[in-house]
Write a protein that holds these residues in place. Structure first.
Motif: not given
Ligand SMILES: Nc1ncnc2c1ncn2[C@@H]1O[C@H](COP(=O)(O)OP(=O)(O)OP(=O)(O)O)[C@@H](O)[C@H]1O
Ligand SMILES: [Mg+2]
Lengths: 140, 108
Positions: B6-15, B91-97, B99-104
């Motif tokens: 998921l992290k790789d596909k969405l390009g998420l930052e790992v905190l 994890l962290r993203s610059e996208k909003n909920a 946009q992320l929900g649609v991708e997920i």
């Protein structure tokens, strides 16, 4: 199995430690091999109760008894008590101040959640004296 | 889908890194903690802007697969320490909920 008794002191106004009791109970139940759905119900109900003690009542005491058939939780505080219990039980009713709402609390869903996640639920409350929650979750 | 993928596909930052092999079986979005405790299910990816210690506790109680902080929301230091201690992946993203929900929804 002999019953297990646990006791926790919930400090008032310390959000960094709120949740300590529920996560400890969660760990204990996991070690005992209790079903995940039961563990989830118990720990969410306890966490909501713990947070209410911190936000609304300046802390309190939690007693937990784990028997073969059920988990019995007693959450007692000497806070202000609840004036209108019927209203407090309604989804969306909250007296949480703004600084608490910024932390993500104050949806007015805590007491309804506790009721939802327990099999037996009773509140004794008296204005100026305190509030005690008597909760039971059955182990199937 | 595993958290790692998921992290790789969405390009998420790992905190914080918990169990990156945890299986993501659903997704829930919300910031009011009691609301989340009422509705989120075990295995959910939880989308929120609440990067505090209480959110970490809620994620543990609900057995969420991971937390994604949306719109670059901040993570408190105490929350980071607690998440590391409790094995919660944040994890962290610059996208909003939305946009992320649609991708997920296309991934899981
Ligand atoms: N232990 C308590 N002592 C005094 N008042 C309480 C106590 N627990 C709950 N209350 C009162 O009942 C109201 C409803 O409680 P409930 O837990 O449902 O919502 P909340 O704590 O305000 O918000 P949330 O739980 O969704 O974060 C509270 O706002 C408060 O006025
Ligand atoms: Mg509450």
């Amino acid at each position: 199995m002999d019953s297990i008794r646990l006791h926790y002191l919930v400090p008032g106004d310390d959000f960094t430690r709120a949740g300590a009791a529920s996560s400890d109970v969660k760990r204990t139940l996991k070690e005992l091999g209790v079903a995940p759905s039961v563990i989830r119900n118990v720990s969410i109900a306890m966490y909501e109760g713990e947070i209410n003690m911190v936000i609304h009542a300046g802390g309190g005491d939690i007693d937990v008894e784990i028997t073969e058939n059920e988990i019995i939780m007693t959450l007692a505080d000497k806070g202000p008590g609840i004036e209108n219990l019927e209203l407090a039980m309604k989804e969306g009713f909250s007296t949480a101040p703004d600084n608490i709402r910024c932390l993500g609390f104050g949806a007015g869903m805590g007491l309804p959640n506790i009721k939802k996640y327990t099999d037996e639920f009773r509140i004794d409350t008296k204005v100026g004296v305190g509030t005690t929650l008597h909760l039971k979750v059955y182990i199937q | 889908m595993k958290v790692n993928e998921l992290k790789d596909k969405l390009g998420l930052e790992v905190l914080t890194e918990g169990d990156l092999n945890a299986e993501c079986t659903g997704c829930y979005s919300g910031d009011l903690l009691s609301w989340v405790m009422s509705k989120a299910e075990a295995g959910d990816i939880w989308l929120t802007v609440m990067g505090n210690i209480n959110a970490v506790a809620v994620s543990v109680l609900c057995d969420c697969a991971c937390i994604i902080l949306t719109e670059k929301a901040a993570l408190d230091d105490t929350a980071k320490i607690k998440a590391e201690a409790q094995g919660v992946t944040i994890l962290r993203s610059e996208k909003n909920a939305y946009q992320l929900g649609v991708e997920i929804s296309k991934l899981i």
